[in-house]
Design a protein around this motif. Sequence first.
Motif: not given
Lengths: 164, 350
Positions: B330-350
């Motif tokens: 579960v914690s590994l999946a959380n890291i993966l989802v968070t990583g994708i989330g952070v990446y997408v967020y940066r793509m949108i905002t920048l």
Amino acid sequence: MNFMFWLIAIITLGSALMMVMNKNIFHSALFMVVTFLGVAAVYLMLYADFMAAVQVLVYAGAITIFIVFGIMLTQRGNMKETNLFSNHAALAGIVSLALVVINAVMVVSTNWPKTGAEPPQETVGSIAELMLTKYVVPFEVAAILLLVALIGAVIIAKEVKKTS
Amino acid sequence: MEIFNTIANGLRDWLMGSLGFSATATEIITTAVWTLVAILFVMINLIILVWMERKLAAYFQLRRGPNRLGPAGFLQFPVDIVKVLGKEDIIPANADRFIFKIASTCAFITSLTAFAVIPFSEGVALLQNLNIGIFYFIAVGSTATLSLLMGGWSSNNKYSLLGGMRTVAQMISYEIPMVFSLLGVVMIAGSLNLTDIVNAQKNTWFVIPQLIAFIVFFIAATAELNRGPFDLAEGEQELVAGYMTEYSGIRWAIYMIAEYGNLVASSAIISIMFLGGWNAPFGLTFIPPFLWLMLKIYLVIFVFMWIRWTLPRIRIDHLMHFGWKFLIPVSLANILVTGIGVYVYRMITL
């Protein structure tokens, strides 16, 4: 600062010596923890805070605990003579001497780069950047090596049964 | 809380200016004073926490708890301290005497070192500029296992040894999901510095985007602290008292102090990493930041105690399965989802 360095050096080397000389293997393992913590302190004095924390986490935290765990699982009634000396004192002496000489020659002959620059305030970011760009292949190879070791350990522990 | 820094700077000036100490000596003395403050902090919390634990345990079990000495039995614990100090210090005949003696002190030291990085409000921490704050906490916490093992081994008692081994197995297993769950927060905040992490939570506490990590961390912290329902290291029915079976008197008390110190430290880390640290919710800024942090810490401690006195202890193999086969994936999946989330967020905002 010089005084602190000598204090740390004496503690580190002294406990390393005690680790080898001690007859009780559990005490040896505990002295090893002190040695590892001393090495972490040396890293700290070199402004390598991330390395120091890794040293504490991996060596003092994980490796020694596995060693102590192993010792505890093979406990005997009397722990007095558990860390014995071998009979090959002369051979070991020659090998150690050769190692010390080679190390000394290397240290003296290497041209250490010296800069007057201030030590970096933050090391984590630069380490991460180097690891994921310039050294990404060795990093991944190390990861795969660890994975292989992990799977090997699981297989040894589970004893794969032969399918008839 | 500015007052602490003012006092520290005043002390520094006084030592260097009036008394003429060198910079190194001044630093050492100031650090020693900070350490004394940390010990005092742990002790004050201990008095409150032991009383709180007894009272809460009693209320959860429909009892009254200590109610004779002082208001609502508050003075019971100080009296207990006097009793413990007066007790005979028993060392078993076949124990490894030296290790037996220092084991509890080692546990206390490791619990105390964790307090060095905890910022109680903006810039109020012993190592306030440590860039690897949370990593330091994890590294120091990983050595805590060893002191329990030292106690368990040196007692030369089967129950102590089994308790010590269970402690190691449990703590090693649960350390992994604990570290992994913190990674999600670090990825969002972009820093390992605890002050930066708190400042990143000015608008949204990380408990909202990192709810899974919060739950995983809470469960893993319960196991790391050896508290119920994961207190298998000292399961009374099978192991008497685990690694501290042979301990009595003041050495036993030091083990207990270390345990409560760890409880406060872990709760503080939960408050800082997930609950916004000293940031005031709903704009209630008239309460000082330090009090907000303490309030959050005590809220987390209350939940720890609530769980401990409500749920029954689980079995050791269930504990291991839960740790390795559920929490880590579960914690590994959380890291993966968070990583994708952070990446997408940066793509949108920048």
